[in-house]
Enzyme design. Structure first.
Site, PDB file in Angstrom:
ATOM      1  N   TYR A   1       0.834  -1.209   0.000  1.00  0.00           N
ATOM      2  CA  TYR A   1       0.000   0.000   0.000  1.00  0.00           C
ATOM      3  C   TYR A   1       0.867   1.256   0.000  1.00  0.00           C
ATOM      4  O   TYR A   1       0.708   2.142  -0.852  1.00  0.00           O
ATOM      5  CB  TYR A   1      -0.921  -0.021   1.215  1.00  0.00           C
ATOM      6  CG  TYR A   1      -1.896   1.128   1.265  1.00  0.00           C
ATOM      7  CD1 TYR A   1      -2.938   1.234   0.345  1.00  0.00           C
ATOM      8  CD2 TYR A   1      -1.800   2.097   2.260  1.00  0.00           C
ATOM      9  CE1 TYR A   1      -3.844   2.287   0.403  1.00  0.00           C
ATOM     10  CE2 TYR A   1      -2.708   3.144   2.327  1.00  0.00           C
ATOM     11  CZ  TYR A   1      -3.729   3.238   1.390  1.00  0.00           C
ATOM     12  OH  TYR A   1      -4.622   4.277   1.458  1.00  0.00           O
TER      13      TYR A   1
ATOM     14  N   GLU B   1       4.135   1.786  -0.703  1.00  0.00           N
ATOM     15  CA  GLU B   1       4.966   1.982  -1.895  1.00  0.00           C
ATOM     16  C   GLU B   1       4.121   2.145  -3.156  1.00  0.00           C
ATOM     17  O   GLU B   1       4.505   2.867  -4.078  1.00  0.00           O
ATOM     18  CB  GLU B   1       5.939   0.812  -2.062  1.00  0.00           C
ATOM     19  CG  GLU B   1       6.998   0.729  -0.963  1.00  0.00           C
ATOM     20  CD  GLU B   1       7.936   1.931  -0.987  1.00  0.00           C
ATOM     21  OE1 GLU B   1       8.942   1.885  -1.694  1.00  0.00           O
ATOM     22  OE2 GLU B   1       7.628   2.922  -0.300  1.00  0.00           O
TER      23      GLU B   1
ATOM     24  N   LYS C   1       1.227   3.681  -3.325  1.00  0.00           N
ATOM     25  CA  LYS C   1       0.765   5.067  -3.330  1.00  0.00           C
ATOM     26  C   LYS C   1       1.913   6.036  -3.614  1.00  0.00           C
ATOM     27  O   LYS C   1       1.723   7.070  -4.271  1.00  0.00           O
ATOM     28  CB  LYS C   1       0.116   5.407  -1.988  1.00  0.00           C
ATOM     29  CG  LYS C   1      -1.226   4.719  -1.760  1.00  0.00           C
ATOM     30  CD  LYS C   1      -2.315   5.296  -2.642  1.00  0.00           C
ATOM     31  CE  LYS C   1      -3.689   4.812  -2.232  1.00  0.00           C
ATOM     32  NZ  LYS C   1      -4.766   5.398  -3.058  1.00  0.00           N
TER      33      LYS C   1
ATOM     34  N   ASN D   1      -6.668   9.708   8.486  1.00  0.00           N
ATOM     35  CA  ASN D   1      -7.771   8.895   8.991  1.00  0.00           C
ATOM     36  C   ASN D   1      -9.124   9.599   8.822  1.00  0.00           C
ATOM     37  O   ASN D   1      -9.338  10.675   9.370  1.00  0.00           O
ATOM     38  CB  ASN D   1      -7.559   8.598  10.484  1.00  0.00           C
ATOM     39  CG  ASN D   1      -6.295   7.804  10.737  1.00  0.00           C
ATOM     40  OD1 ASN D   1      -6.263   6.595  10.574  1.00  0.00           O
ATOM     41  ND2 ASN D   1      -5.233   8.495  11.124  1.00  0.00           N
TER      42      ASN D   1
ATOM     43  N   VAL E   1      -9.293   2.308  13.461  1.00  0.00           N
ATOM     44  CA  VAL E   1      -9.459   2.577  14.888  1.00  0.00           C
ATOM     45  C   VAL E   1     -10.853   3.094  15.219  1.00  0.00           C
ATOM     46  O   VAL E   1     -11.463   2.676  16.212  1.00  0.00           O
ATOM     47  CB  VAL E   1      -8.351   3.531  15.392  1.00  0.00           C
ATOM     48  CG1 VAL E   1      -8.419   4.888  14.711  1.00  0.00           C
ATOM     49  CG2 VAL E   1      -8.431   3.704  16.895  1.00  0.00           C
TER      50      VAL E   1
ATOM     51  N   ASN F   1     -13.375   0.264  14.837  1.00  0.00           N
ATOM     52  CA  ASN F   1     -13.153  -0.688  15.934  1.00  0.00           C
ATOM     53  C   ASN F   1     -13.772  -0.171  17.233  1.00  0.00           C
ATOM     54  O   ASN F   1     -14.457  -0.919  17.953  1.00  0.00           O
ATOM     55  CB  ASN F   1     -11.655  -0.920  16.150  1.00  0.00           C
ATOM     56  CG  ASN F   1     -11.058  -1.878  15.143  1.00  0.00           C
ATOM     57  OD1 ASN F   1     -11.774  -2.497  14.370  1.00  0.00           O
ATOM     58  ND2 ASN F   1      -9.748  -1.995  15.137  1.00  0.00           N
ATOM     59  N   PHE F   2     -13.517   1.101  17.548  1.00  0.00           N
ATOM     60  CA  PHE F   2     -14.062   1.693  18.771  1.00  0.00           C
ATOM     61  C   PHE F   2     -15.594   1.615  18.788  1.00  0.00           C
ATOM     62  O   PHE F   2     -16.207   1.232  19.785  1.00  0.00           O
ATOM     63  CB  PHE F   2     -13.637   3.160  18.898  1.00  0.00           C
ATOM     64  CG  PHE F   2     -12.224   3.369  19.369  1.00  0.00           C
ATOM     65  CD1 PHE F   2     -11.415   2.295  19.731  1.00  0.00           C
ATOM     66  CD2 PHE F   2     -11.694   4.644  19.463  1.00  0.00           C
ATOM     67  CE1 PHE F   2     -10.117   2.489  20.165  1.00  0.00           C
ATOM     68  CE2 PHE F   2     -10.394   4.858  19.908  1.00  0.00           C
ATOM     69  CZ  PHE F   2      -9.600   3.770  20.252  1.00  0.00           C
TER      70      PHE F   2
ATOM     71  N   GLN G   1       0.151   7.575  21.745  1.00  0.00           N
ATOM     72  CA  GLN G   1       0.290   7.942  20.330  1.00  0.00           C
ATOM     73  C   GLN G   1      -0.873   8.828  19.897  1.00  0.00           C
ATOM     74  O   GLN G   1      -1.947   8.812  20.490  1.00  0.00           O
ATOM     75  CB  GLN G   1       0.386   6.693  19.446  1.00  0.00           C
ATOM     76  CG  GLN G   1      -0.850   5.804  19.417  1.00  0.00           C
ATOM     77  CD  GLN G   1      -0.821   4.724  20.478  1.00  0.00           C
ATOM     78  OE1 GLN G   1      -0.423   4.949  21.594  1.00  0.00           O
ATOM     79  NE2 GLN G   1      -1.276   3.537  20.105  1.00  0.00           N
TER      80      GLN G   1
ATOM     81  N   ARG H   1      -3.314  10.623  16.605  1.00  0.00           N
ATOM     82  CA  ARG H   1      -3.861  10.429  15.264  1.00  0.00           C
ATOM     83  C   ARG H   1      -4.575  11.700  14.828  1.00  0.00           C
ATOM     84  O   ARG H   1      -5.104  12.433  15.660  1.00  0.00           O
ATOM     85  CB  ARG H   1      -4.865   9.269  15.238  1.00  0.00           C
ATOM     86  CG  ARG H   1      -4.280   7.869  15.408  1.00  0.00           C
ATOM     87  CD  ARG H   1      -3.502   7.427  14.185  1.00  0.00           C
ATOM     88  NE  ARG H   1      -3.027   6.062  14.313  1.00  0.00           N
ATOM     89  CZ  ARG H   1      -1.916   5.700  14.925  1.00  0.00           C
ATOM     90  NH1 ARG H   1      -1.149   6.632  15.487  1.00  0.00           N
ATOM     91  NH2 ARG H   1      -1.546   4.442  14.990  1.00  0.00           N
TER      92      ARG H   1
END
Length: 235
Positions: A144, A146, A148, A173, A186, A189-190, A208, A210
């Site tokens: 994905y 490389e 793009k 995102n 994410v 999923n949440f 982290q 986002r």
């Protein structure tokens, strides 16, 4: 009225873009092979007289007369793009070549839906557009990342060598209606875990960061980017 081709138009972002372009009075041709897109995303648009759906894979050339091309075709979540990594990189690279060739022939303006993944595992935050990234070319996400990156290269080469009017946007995102609940992102999923009353998974130490954007804001940015003159991006 413009005649606009949207590849990957039955996908999460593509379906919202198709609706926006129709609402603005354009004729919209949606091209999708339904690998990750879904017909249910565009069923509400099927009654529109200026909407046309074509089942087609962008790795195969397609001939049509259009004014603008939005090139969104590519699986975008790890669970999907890692399912068939060779298909993923072929979609990014061969799809870009085919759509750029079409844009060159019919003198259409073309926008590439690139990704924040072109920065790889970045060593600076936030990433400015001129940051070249920190990319692993042989890892599980490389098909994905490389793909793009190569597509961006092709867009700039077609621009410099053949004068094609290109635009590049790097999408971070995005969330909103029509997201696939099983895509492994994410936000989805949440939401799915919350609806099921399950524990919400946090990876790493939770420190982290986002960047998130609502799909309508992304579509607004893409439409504005397409309308610019003498500006390629990336943005």
């Amino acid at each position: 009225m413009k005649r606009i081709l949207v590849t990957g138009g039955a996908g999460f972002i593509g379906s919202h873009l198709c609706k926006r372009l129709l609402d603005e009075g354009n004729e919209v041709i949606c091209l999708d092979n339904y690998f990750t897109g879904s017909k249910k995303n565009i069923i509400p648009l099927m009654e529109e007289p200026y909407f046309e759906m074509i089942r087609h894979d962008v790795t195969i050339p397609y001939m049509i007369e259009v004014d603008e091309i939005y090139n969104l075709a590519c699986p975008a979540s790890p669970v999907h793009y890692q399912y068939n990594s060779i298909k993923t990189i072929k979609t990014s690279v061969m799809g870009a070549i085919n759509m750029l060739g079409l844009a060159k022939r019919v003198k259409a303006r073309i926008l590439q839906a690139s990704t924040s993944e072109i920065y790889g595992d970045p060593e600076m935050h936030p990433q400015p557009e001129n940051y070249w990234g920190n990319v692993n070319p042989i890892g599980p996400r490389s098909c994905y990342d490389e793909g793009k990156r190569c597509a961006e290269t092709l867009f700039m080469d077609y621009h410099h060598q053949n004068g094609v009017d290109v635009k590049i946007v790097r999408i971070f995102n995005t969330y909103g209606p029509n997201m696939n609940p099983d895509d492994g992102r994410v936000v989805s999923n949440f939401i799915v875990q919350a609806l099921k009353g399950e524990d919400i998974t946090i990876f790493g130490d939770g420190q982290q960061t986002r960047s998130f954007q609502y799909v309508d804001d992304l579509v607004e940015g893409m439409v504005r980017m397409m309308a610019t003159n003498n500006f390629t991006g990336p943005v």
